[in-house]
Design an enzyme around this catalytic site. Sequence first.
Site, PDB file in Angstrom:
ATOM      1  N   LYS A 214      38.598  24.815 -17.982  1.00 34.16           N
ATOM      2  CA  LYS A 214      39.428  24.591 -19.173  1.00 34.16           C
ATOM      3  C   LYS A 214      40.377  25.762 -19.305  1.00 34.16           C
ATOM      4  CE  LYS A 214      39.338  23.122 -23.951  1.00 34.16           C
ATOM      5  NZ  LYS A 214      40.635  23.744 -24.222  1.00 34.16           N
ATOM      6  N   ARG A 234      51.319  17.817 -25.848  1.00 42.34           N
ATOM      7  CA  ARG A 234      50.265  16.930 -26.362  1.00 42.34           C
ATOM      8  C   ARG A 234      50.767  16.080 -27.521  1.00 42.34           C
ATOM      9  NH1 ARG A 234      44.273  18.981 -28.295  1.00 42.34           N
ATOM     10  NH2 ARG A 234      43.911  17.399 -29.874  1.00 42.34           N
ATOM     11  N   LYS A 483      34.168  19.137 -23.568  1.00 43.41           N
ATOM     12  CA  LYS A 483      34.519  20.544 -23.335  1.00 43.41           C
ATOM     13  C   LYS A 483      33.388  21.455 -23.806  1.00 43.41           C
ATOM     14  CE  LYS A 483      37.161  20.622 -27.658  1.00 43.41           C
ATOM     15  NZ  LYS A 483      38.499  20.687 -28.262  1.00 43.41           N
TER      16      LYS A 483
END
Length: 619
Positions: A214, A234, A483
Site C-alpha cells: 500500500k 480518486r 487494507k
Amino acid sequence: MEIVRFLDIAATSAAVTATSGRKAKIELLAAALRRLDPGEIVAGAAYLAGELRQRQTGVGWAALRDRPPPAADPTLTVAAVDEAIAELSTVAGTGSQSRRKQLLGALFSAATEPEQTLLTGLFSGELRQGAQAGLLAEAVASAAGVPSTVVRRALLLSGDLKLVAAAALTGGAPALAQIQLRVGTPLSPMLAGSAPDVAAALLATGTPAVVDAKLDGIRIQVHRSGNEVAIFTRSLDDITSRLPEVAEAVRSLPLREAILDGEAMLTDDAGRPRPFQETSSRTATRNTPTTRRTPARPDPATPSAAPAAGPTTGSAATSGVPVVDPVALGGGPAEGSAVAPAAPGAVPAVNPASEPAAPETAPADSPATGSSAPGGLPAPTPAVSGGAASSGLAASGGGIRPFFFDLLHLDGVDLLDEPGRARWAALGGVVPESLIVGRTEVETGEEAAAAFAAALAAGQEGVVIKAPDAPYDVGRRGSAWVKVKPRHTLDLVVLAVERGSGRRKGRLSNLHLGARDPRTGEFVMLGKTFKGLTDELLRWQTERFQQLAVSDDGWVVRVRPEQVVEIAFDGVQTSTRYPGGVALRFARVLRYRDDKPAAEADTIDAVQALNAAHPPPPT
C-alpha cells in the site's frame, strides 16, 4: 409536463432533511424527480443531491453573508436558477467581482426564504439533507421504473448521478445500458475495506491471497487511447497537466488503448518513497487548474463509442486545488498490527527503482503484444506480478512515478468482470515490473505477515490483501480487497471544540488537539478531528466541554486543557499550519482517557520524533 418551481425542490430538500426513514426519503426524492421536465433533470437532480451542476462558481462564504431580503412570492423555476448559476460560473476578467455580486444579488432577491436556504447550502457545499448518492440512485430507479442495480452500475461507470438520472428518466433501462466503460471517461475506483491485522484480512479474502504494497501516494486512474493520455484522481478530477512523467510513462507502453489503476508517488534517487505531503504538493498545486470529467449522456439510439482520452474543451469548469495539508481527511479507523521486523525473503514493497529497464523485446516466456488467451483476454504471464513488456523507460532515479496494480481495459477488451488473476496477468504483459506495485501470492498468515513487514521496512504505509478470483467491483468497498496499516496512538489534550452542523447540529463536534510542551507546561496544537465519534461520544463530549468552556464565539468553544483523549492516526507530517511544525494524518478518536491527567499527555517532542523518520529534503 409542468415547469417545476425551485420552491418545490427546496420543499423536497427540507422534507428529506426532516425525515428519518430511508424509504420515506426515497419516495420524496422520486416524486420530485418525476415532476422534472427533461431539460430540468440534470440541474434538478443535482439540487436534490445537494450540489450544483456547475462545479465552480466563484461564490464563497463572504458573498453569501450579505444576502438581500427574501422575496415574498416564489417566481424561480429550476431552469431559471440553473441558467443564473451557469452565467455566474462564466464570469471572469476585469470587473468580474462586481458582476458576480450583481448576478448573485439578483438571484437571491428573487428567492423566497426556503429557496435562499437551499441556495446557500448549494453554493457553500454544506447542504446536509441526508440525500446521499445511494438514496438518490434508489430514487432515480423508482422514478424511472428500472431496477436499482442497473442505475447503480451506470452510476459507477459514469461517475455522474445527474447524467444517470437524465438517461434513466428519459430513456429508461435501454439508455442506462448504453453507459459503458469508455476510455477517456473516468469511473469510480474499487476501494479496500480495513482490518486490524493481516490475519483478520485473510479471514475476509480467504487463501490463497495476493498481497500488494500500500503505497503512500495518490490514487490515479490513467486512460490511454493512441497517444492521448488522461490521468484522473480518486475523485475523478483530471490532473493530466500535473503529471507529465506519468503520462509519458504510459505513452511508452506497448498498447493502443488501456485504463490503468494505480498510485503516483514521489520517490528519491534510491527509489524509496518520499513523505506523502511532498507527493501531494507536487500534484495538488494551488495555481494549477483541475478539471473534473463529467461524461455526456450517451444517445440511446447510437452505439457507445470510445472517445480518445484527454481533456475535452468545455467539458467541465476548472478550479484551483489547495496544497494538501491533511490532518483529519476522513476514513474510519484502519487499525493495524505492530510493526514486525522484515522477514528474510519477503517481497519488496515496490519493485525497486534500481532495476534495469525492461528489454526492448518481450522475454521468451511472455506473450507478444496483442496475443490473446481464450475468452478474448490478453494471454497471461507466468507469475502474478507478471513479466514485463517493453516501455523504453529508465527505471532509476527519483521524481513522480506511477505504480500500477490493476488493468481495467486493454485494446478494446473490458476486464472489469474478469477475476483479479486475469487482470493482473494482463497488466504484467504490458507494464514493466518497475512500474507495478510490489506483489506476492501467499498461502498462510506467516507469509502475509512477512510481506506486511517488508512493505513497512521499505517505507510504505502498509499492504492491501486481495482475493485473486474477485472481479473489479467499481466504486465498492467490500471484502475482496482489505487494507492493513500499522496503528499509531497518542494521548492528547482537547484545547477547543467546534459546533457541529447537519446531523451534528446542536453538538460539540470537531476537536482541537494539543500535545504537551514539557519545557513550558503549555499545549501545542497539532490539528483537528471529528472522526471516530459515535452518537454516544458526541452527547458525552458536548456536556463535558460545556463544563470546561472558557470562551465561546458562537462557533469555536475554547476549553480548559484538562480532558485527555486517545487518538489513532496513520502518520505525522511536517506542517506550517500549526505551531509545533507537525500535524497528524487521518486522526480519529479511539476513547477518552478519564484515567489520565493532562500533565501525563504525550509531548510535542514525541510527536516530532515520529516525524523524524521522514525529514524534509535539504534546501
